[in-house]
Design a protein around this motif. Structure first.
Motif, short mmCIF file in Angstrom:
data_model
loop_
_atom_site.label_atom_id
_atom_site.label_comp_id
_atom_site.label_asym_id
_atom_site.label_seq_id
_atom_site.Cartn_x
_atom_site.Cartn_y
_atom_site.Cartn_z
N GLY A 1 0.78 -1.23 0.00
CA GLY A 1 0.00 0.00 0.00
C GLY A 1 0.80 1.28 0.00
O GLY A 1 0.30 2.33 0.43
N VAL A 2 2.04 1.23 -0.50
CA VAL A 2 2.90 2.42 -0.53
C VAL A 2 3.26 2.74 -1.99
O VAL A 2 3.82 1.89 -2.69
N GLY A 3 2.94 3.93 -2.44
CA GLY A 3 3.35 4.37 -3.76
C GLY A 3 4.76 4.90 -3.74
O GLY A 3 5.11 5.71 -2.88
N VAL A 4 5.57 4.46 -4.68
CA VAL A 4 6.99 4.83 -4.63
C VAL A 4 7.19 6.34 -4.77
O VAL A 4 8.11 6.92 -4.15
N VAL A 5 6.33 7.02 -5.52
CA VAL A 5 6.54 8.47 -5.71
C VAL A 5 6.35 9.23 -4.41
O VAL A 5 6.91 10.32 -4.24
N SER A 6 5.59 8.66 -3.47
CA SER A 6 5.40 9.32 -2.19
C SER A 6 6.67 9.34 -1.36
O SER A 6 6.78 10.09 -0.38
N MET A 7 7.65 8.50 -1.75
CA MET A 7 8.90 8.40 -1.00
C MET A 7 10.04 9.20 -1.62
O MET A 7 11.13 9.26 -1.05
N TRP A 8 9.80 9.79 -2.77
CA TRP A 8 10.86 10.55 -3.41
C TRP A 8 11.25 11.76 -2.58
O TRP A 8 10.41 12.44 -1.99
N ASP A 9 12.55 11.98 -2.54
CA ASP A 9 13.09 13.14 -1.83
C ASP A 9 13.08 14.32 -2.78
O ASP A 9 14.03 14.57 -3.53
N HIS A 10 11.98 15.08 -2.78
CA HIS A 10 11.83 16.17 -3.73
C HIS A 10 12.83 17.29 -3.50
O HIS A 10 13.13 18.06 -4.41
N ALA A 11 13.37 17.37 -2.28
CA ALA A 11 14.36 18.40 -2.00
C ALA A 11 15.65 18.18 -2.77
O ALA A 11 16.42 19.09 -3.01
N SER A 12 15.87 16.90 -3.18
CA SER A 12 17.12 16.59 -3.89
C SER A 12 17.01 16.95 -5.36
O SER A 12 17.98 16.93 -6.06
#
Length: 209
Positions: free
Chosen positions: A198-209
């Motif tokens: 139940g975890v979408g990979v895009v939700s884990m992206w480090d957008h600050a990087s």
């Protein structure tokens, strides 16, 4: 949360937008292998990955209200003088040289097992695990090249005695399958396992990087 000290796995995740928190499992891999002598190779690597994830999940649950723990293991299924066998990191330079004598000019199946545990409110709420196989085609290093490669110590630190993203890449002529799994962690497989809990990979992206 990555249950592995592997710099290569951490590097793959960082390049793919995730900054992993590392908790090394300390699992006795030899003991796990000994207890699973009748298991098929794919079952063994998946069991090792699961053992690594399970070994750190209690600590992770105590530190984080919400988290996912990823465990990984890789071994090479390759031919030898006594038939095919499953091998991990060579224990000595001599063993690394012996294995390369089988592998040079041939192929091996890099088996990668992954396990994902989803943690919420102090406990594991979902689990998923699977494996994949990637064919690696090896070149034929000269005796001098192989001696120099083994002298670096790199082959002793990695499953199968070679890397794709390091010095060993000079001696790999091709990969049929997922190259990220050969480096250490399969992005496609991890994405699939995350979706299963139940975890979408895009939700884990480090957008600050």
């Amino acid at each position: 949360m990555l249950a592995s000290a592997s710099p290569a796995r951490q590097s793959v995740l960082r390049a793919a937008g995730i900054e992993p928190v590392v908790r090394v499992s300390g699992v006795d891999e030899d003991a796990v292998r000994t207890s699973l002598t009748d298991s098929a190779p794919d079952e063994l690597v998946t069991a090792l990955a699961t053992a690594k994830a399970e070994a750190v999940v209690e600590q992770v649950a105590a530190e984080f209200a919400e988290a996912v723990v990823v465990g990984c293991d890789s071994m090479l299924w390759t031919g030898g003088p006594d038939g095919h066998q499953l091998v991990g990191k060579p224990p000595t330079p001599e063993e690394a040289a012996r294995r390369w004598s089988w592998m040079a000019g041939g192929t091996g199946e890099l088996l990668t097992g992954h396990a994902v545990l989803r943690v919420s409110n102090g406990g594991v709420v979902a689990r998923s695990s699977d494996h994949l196989s990637t064919t690696v085609r090896f070149g034929e290093p000269s005796e001098q090249e192989l001696d120099s490669y083994i002298a670096t110590g790199e082959p002793l630190r990695v499953a199968g005695g070679f890397t794709l993203d390091g010095l060993g890449g000079w001696f790999v002529t091709g990969v049929d399958g997922d190259p990220s799994s050969v480096i250490g962690i399969s992005l496609p497989l991890t994405r699939s396992l995350l979706a299963q809990v139940g975890v979408g990979v895009v939700s884990m992206w480090d957008h600050a990087s």
